[in-house]
Scaffold this motif. Structure first.
Motif, PDB file in Angstrom:
ATOM      1  N   ASP A 250     -10.032  11.834  -7.308  1.00  0.00           N
ATOM      2  CA  ASP A 250     -10.336  13.501  -7.014  1.00  0.00           C
ATOM      3  C   ASP A 250     -11.783  13.476  -5.747  1.00  0.00           C
ATOM      4  OD1 ASP A 250      -8.588  14.159  -8.090  1.00  0.00           O
ATOM      5  OD2 ASP A 250      -9.377  14.925 -10.218  1.00  0.00           O
ATOM      6  N   GLU A 251     -12.588  11.895  -6.086  1.00  0.00           N
ATOM      7  CA  GLU A 251     -13.291  11.536  -5.081  1.00  0.00           C
ATOM      8  C   GLU A 251     -13.042  11.974  -3.812  1.00  0.00           C
ATOM      9  OE1 GLU A 251     -16.955  11.279  -3.542  1.00  0.00           O
ATOM     10  OE2 GLU A 251     -16.536  12.814  -5.420  1.00  0.00           O
ATOM     11  N   GLY A 252     -12.297  11.047  -3.864  1.00  0.00           N
ATOM     12  CA  GLY A 252     -11.263  10.785  -2.771  1.00  0.00           C
ATOM     13  C   GLY A 252     -10.922  11.705  -2.007  1.00  0.00           C
ATOM     14  N   ILE A 253     -10.078  12.463  -2.245  1.00  0.00           N
ATOM     15  CA  ILE A 253     -10.339  13.897  -1.728  1.00  0.00           C
ATOM     16  C   ILE A 253     -11.137  14.598  -1.397  1.00  0.00           C
ATOM     17  CG2 ILE A 253      -9.111  15.716  -2.329  1.00  0.00           C
ATOM     18  CD1 ILE A 253      -6.739  14.128  -4.092  1.00  0.00           C
TER      19      ILE A 253
ATOM     20  N   ILE B 116       0.756  -1.133  -0.267  1.00  0.00           N
ATOM     21  CA  ILE B 116      -0.048   0.127   0.103  1.00  0.00           C
ATOM     22  C   ILE B 116       0.788   1.185  -0.182  1.00  0.00           C
ATOM     23  CG2 ILE B 116      -2.084   1.233   1.221  1.00  0.00           C
ATOM     24  CD1 ILE B 116      -2.952  -1.932   0.080  1.00  0.00           C
ATOM     25  N   PRO B 117       0.502   1.924  -0.627  1.00  0.00           N
ATOM     26  CA  PRO B 117       1.747   3.601  -0.328  1.00  0.00           C
ATOM     27  C   PRO B 117       0.735   4.650  -0.344  1.00  0.00           C
ATOM     28  CG  PRO B 117      -0.139   2.982  -2.637  1.00  0.00           C
ATOM     29  CD  PRO B 117      -0.275   2.390  -1.851  1.00  0.00           C
ATOM     30  N   GLY B 118       1.012   5.710  -0.328  1.00  0.00           N
ATOM     31  CA  GLY B 118       0.462   6.424   0.898  1.00  0.00           C
ATOM     32  C   GLY B 118      -0.865   6.612   0.702  1.00  0.00           C
ATOM     33  N   ILE B 119      -1.644   6.502   1.879  1.00  0.00           N
ATOM     34  CA  ILE B 119      -2.668   6.061   2.051  1.00  0.00           C
ATOM     35  C   ILE B 119      -3.609   7.519   2.647  1.00  0.00           C
ATOM     36  CG2 ILE B 119      -3.250   5.261   4.685  1.00  0.00           C
ATOM     37  CD1 ILE B 119      -5.169   3.142   3.711  1.00  0.00           C
ATOM     38  N   PHE B 120      -5.346   7.918   2.319  1.00  0.00           N
ATOM     39  CA  PHE B 120      -6.222   9.090   2.942  1.00  0.00           C
ATOM     40  C   PHE B 120      -7.246   9.017   2.784  1.00  0.00           C
ATOM     41  CE2 PHE B 120      -5.451   9.490  -2.079  1.00  0.00           C
ATOM     42  CZ  PHE B 120      -6.766   9.396  -2.546  1.00  0.00           C
TER      43      PHE B 120
ATOM     44  N   ASN C 109       2.199   7.554  -6.463  1.00  0.00           N
ATOM     45  CA  ASN C 109       0.758   6.716  -6.474  1.00  0.00           C
ATOM     46  C   ASN C 109       0.086   7.082  -5.213  1.00  0.00           C
ATOM     47  OD1 ASN C 109       2.320   4.615  -8.305  1.00  0.00           O
ATOM     48  ND2 ASN C 109       0.398   4.915  -9.274  1.00  0.00           N
ATOM     49  N   PHE C 110      -0.741   6.669  -4.695  1.00  0.00           N
ATOM     50  CA  PHE C 110      -1.255   6.440  -3.948  1.00  0.00           C
ATOM     51  C   PHE C 110      -2.548   6.128  -3.682  1.00  0.00           C
ATOM     52  CE2 PHE C 110       1.165  11.033  -3.824  1.00  0.00           C
ATOM     53  CZ  PHE C 110       1.354  11.169  -3.128  1.00  0.00           C
ATOM     54  N   VAL C 111      -3.004   6.049  -2.453  1.00  0.00           N
ATOM     55  CA  VAL C 111      -4.231   5.108  -2.519  1.00  0.00           C
ATOM     56  C   VAL C 111      -5.705   5.960  -1.723  1.00  0.00           C
ATOM     57  CG1 VAL C 111      -3.806   3.692  -0.247  1.00  0.00           C
ATOM     58  CG2 VAL C 111      -5.236   2.935  -2.518  1.00  0.00           C
ATOM     59  N   TYR C 112      -6.678   5.558  -1.746  1.00  0.00           N
ATOM     60  CA  TYR C 112      -8.008   6.086  -1.801  1.00  0.00           C
ATOM     61  C   TYR C 112      -8.483   5.333  -0.363  1.00  0.00           C
ATOM     62  CZ  TYR C 112     -12.403   7.600  -0.251  1.00  0.00           C
ATOM     63  OH  TYR C 112     -14.051   7.509   1.560  1.00  0.00           O
ATOM     64  N   VAL C 113      -8.620   5.256   1.093  1.00  0.00           N
ATOM     65  CA  VAL C 113      -9.096   3.815   1.863  1.00  0.00           C
ATOM     66  C   VAL C 113      -9.510   3.068   1.391  1.00  0.00           C
ATOM     67  CG1 VAL C 113     -10.483   5.369   3.252  1.00  0.00           C
ATOM     68  CG2 VAL C 113      -8.876   3.707   4.081  1.00  0.00           C
TER      69      VAL C 113
ATOM     70  N   PHE D  34       1.057  -7.540  -4.027  1.00  0.00           N
ATOM     71  CA  PHE D  34       0.786  -7.239  -4.693  1.00  0.00           C
ATOM     72  C   PHE D  34       0.329  -5.572  -4.641  1.00  0.00           C
ATOM     73  CE2 PHE D  34      -1.447 -11.327  -5.249  1.00  0.00           C
ATOM     74  CZ  PHE D  34      -1.658 -11.561  -6.155  1.00  0.00           C
ATOM     75  N   PHE D  35       0.876  -4.800  -5.459  1.00  0.00           N
ATOM     76  CA  PHE D  35       0.543  -3.382  -5.548  1.00  0.00           C
ATOM     77  C   PHE D  35      -0.542  -2.855  -5.534  1.00  0.00           C
ATOM     78  CE2 PHE D  35       5.510  -3.516  -7.403  1.00  0.00           C
ATOM     79  CZ  PHE D  35       6.269  -3.311  -5.964  1.00  0.00           C
ATOM     80  N   ILE D  36      -1.071  -2.087  -5.418  1.00  0.00           N
ATOM     81  CA  ILE D  36      -2.132  -1.670  -5.151  1.00  0.00           C
ATOM     82  C   ILE D  36      -1.881   0.224  -4.710  1.00  0.00           C
ATOM     83  CG2 ILE D  36      -4.505  -1.634  -3.676  1.00  0.00           C
ATOM     84  CD1 ILE D  36      -3.749  -3.770  -4.514  1.00  0.00           C
ATOM     85  N   SER D  37      -3.274   0.014  -5.671  1.00  0.00           N
ATOM     86  CA  SER D  37      -2.860   2.143  -5.506  1.00  0.00           C
ATOM     87  C   SER D  37      -4.141   2.677  -6.423  1.00  0.00           C
ATOM     88  CB  SER D  37      -1.809   2.941  -6.080  1.00  0.00           C
ATOM     89  OG  SER D  37      -1.907   2.547  -7.563  1.00  0.00           O
ATOM     90  N   ASP D  38      -4.391   4.094  -6.411  1.00  0.00           N
ATOM     91  CA  ASP D  38      -5.797   4.484  -6.802  1.00  0.00           C
ATOM     92  C   ASP D  38      -5.959   4.580  -8.488  1.00  0.00           C
ATOM     93  OD1 ASP D  38      -7.179   4.904  -5.051  1.00  0.00           O
ATOM     94  OD2 ASP D  38      -6.336   6.984  -4.725  1.00  0.00           O
ATOM     95  N   GLY D  39      -4.722   4.105  -8.972  1.00  0.00           N
ATOM     96  CA  GLY D  39      -4.327   3.390 -10.181  1.00  0.00           C
ATOM     97  C   GLY D  39      -3.836   5.208 -11.425  1.00  0.00           C
ATOM     98  N   GLU D  40      -3.522   6.275 -10.513  1.00  0.00           N
ATOM     99  CA  GLU D  40      -2.954   7.633 -11.099  1.00  0.00           C
ATOM    100  C   GLU D  40      -1.778   8.114 -10.146  1.00  0.00           C
ATOM    101  OE1 GLU D  40      -5.505  11.053 -10.428  1.00  0.00           O
ATOM    102  OE2 GLU D  40      -7.085   9.510 -10.379  1.00  0.00           O
ATOM    103  N   GLN D  41      -0.722   8.728 -11.496  1.00  0.00           N
ATOM    104  CA  GLN D  41       0.129   7.881 -11.211  1.00  0.00           C
ATOM    105  C   GLN D  41       0.582  10.014 -11.210  1.00  0.00           C
ATOM    106  OE1 GLN D  41       3.258   6.796 -13.741  1.00  0.00           O
ATOM    107  NE2 GLN D  41       2.435   4.783 -13.032  1.00  0.00           N
ATOM    108  N   ILE D  42       1.554  10.813 -10.008  1.00  0.00           N
ATOM    109  CA  ILE D  42       0.704  12.425  -9.696  1.00  0.00           C
ATOM    110  C   ILE D  42       2.881  12.801  -9.248  1.00  0.00           C
ATOM    111  CG2 ILE D  42      -0.619  11.763  -8.130  1.00  0.00           C
ATOM    112  CD1 ILE D  42      -2.216  14.159  -8.730  1.00  0.00           C
ATOM    113  N   PRO D  43       2.507  13.663  -9.378  1.00  0.00           N
ATOM    114  CA  PRO D  43       3.797  14.408  -8.505  1.00  0.00           C
ATOM    115  C   PRO D  43       3.001  15.209  -7.031  1.00  0.00           C
ATOM    116  CG  PRO D  43       2.982  15.096 -10.680  1.00  0.00           C
ATOM    117  CD  PRO D  43       2.571  14.588 -10.792  1.00  0.00           C
ATOM    118  N   PHE D  44       3.900  15.018  -6.115  1.00  0.00           N
ATOM    119  CA  PHE D  44       3.020  14.742  -4.765  1.00  0.00           C
ATOM    120  C   PHE D  44       2.973  16.354  -4.720  1.00  0.00           C
ATOM    121  CE2 PHE D  44       4.143  16.687  -0.743  1.00  0.00           C
ATOM    122  CZ  PHE D  44       3.178  14.810   0.302  1.00  0.00           C
TER     123      PHE D  44
END
Length: 344
Positions: free
Chosen positions: A321-324, A157-161, A193-197, A228-238
């Motif tokens: 975006d919806e997760g944020i 899991i990457p950075g989670i929010f 990569n980040f991931v919504y909870v 397994f790598f898990i993310s929101d499927g988006e690559q974005i600058p921090f």
């Protein structure tokens, strides 16, 4: 460590580390059909007694003391605690599977998109920081434990929010309150990569399902013993993600007002600060700005989730975006509620 027991056809489930973001217990009202227990996973006999009492069929292991904890605490909790969990799981005639919550930091970052096959996992002798090293050692132990007596799987899991008192969301809103949202470290070109909870929790349930495939399915995908790598499927600058968060919280700082701080300057300040903290606290406390955090920002880390899509059937339930929007809304509403409560 706090833990939670959930009732389910494949259950009961034992969720170790249940006071974190993926399974929250800090709300005033606990989740229905969930029992809550307190148990130190570094106490082998206490953990053994608890598992004998609960008799779970599946263990979700999420517990860790925070990435900024002292090295000794990281090793004791992440490695020694996990060894106890694995030992108790194998001893128990009831436990059949363990789903481990790992991190994308267990692999060496290259600046290029990684897959599970080409990622290099840190080892005991690797030259890296304590948190990624201890998590990598633990993940290796989890996957090696897979066998007839216990099925195991690891989710990176990457950075989670998300909603709840999420460190990433709360910290960045606090920075905005201090007027620091116009500051940026580095040129913001590295991708993450980040991931919504909710997406992360969904992946855990899919991993569990993959460990117990339907007998009607011929040649089910291999899940047991895999990472397994898990993310929101988006690559974005921090800093782009941070600005999306700040915008959702009401900030509209124009690009021309952003102050870019060079990495080299922050590395010097961080190194000096860490030296002072070590001298005056003997390592018992960590400064807010640390060299390992800067190294993470400087390198970036992106990876493919194709393996999770193919073998777990993983898909994004909530886009980033919806997760944020949901996360910031929750944080602001509860921030106001806490403020009102203090005034009354």
């Amino acid at each position: 460590m706090a833990s939670a027991v959930l009732t389910h056809p494949l259950g009961p489930y034992l969720v170790i580390g249940g006071s974190g973001l993926l399974v929250r217990t800090s709300f005033p009202t606990h989740v229905p059909n969930v029992e809550y227990h307190s148990q130190d996973i570094t106490d082998l006999q206490g953990l053994r007694d608890k598992i004998i009492d609960i008799q779970p069929r599946v263990i979700f292991h999420l517990a860790y003391p925070g990435y900024a904890a002292e090295v000794s605490i990281l090793r004791k909790t992440i490695i020694d605690g996990l060894k106890n969990v694995l030992q108790c799981a194998v001893e128990s005639p009831k436990v059949e599977a363990l789903v481990y919550t790992s991190t994308d930091q267990v692999v060496k970052k290259t600046g290029k998109e990684l897959t599970e096959d080409d990622a290099e996992v840190w080892r005991e002798d690797s030259n890296t920081y304590a948190y990624p090293k201890t998590k990598a050692i633990a993940e290796t132990l989890v996957l090696a434990a897979n066998g007839p007596e216990l099925k195991t799987v690891s989710l990176r899991i990457p950075g989670i929010f998300g909603e709840g008192h999420c460190h990433f969301i709360d910290t960045n809103i606090e920075r905005m309150r201090k007027g620091q949202q116009n500051m940026q470290i580095g040129n913001n070109t590295q991708l993450f990569n980040f991931v919504y909870v909710q997406n992360a929790a969904h992946a855990h349930l899919l991993a569990l399902k993959g460990l117990f495939p339907s007998p009607d399915v011929a040649n089910p995908p291999k899940v047991a013993g895999e990472a397994f790598f898990i993310s929101d499927g988006e690559q974005i600058p921090f800093w782009d993600l941070c600005r999306k968060l700040w915008a959702a919280a009401g900030d509209h700082t124009p690009p021309e007002k952003i102050i870019v701080l060079p990495f080299w300057l922050l590395f010097i300040l961080a190194a000096v600060g860490e030296s002072f903290y070590w001298i005056f606290t003997l390592g018992s406390k960590q400064p807010e700005l640390r060299t390992q955090d800067l190294e993470y920002l400087r390198t970036g880390c992106i990876f493919s989730i194709d393996k999770a899509r193919t073998r777990l059937g993983y898909e994004i339930l909530v886009d980033q975006d919806e997760g944020i929007r949901r996360s910031v809304k929750w944080s602001l509403e509860h921030e106001r509620g806490e403020t009102d409560g203090r005034k009354s």
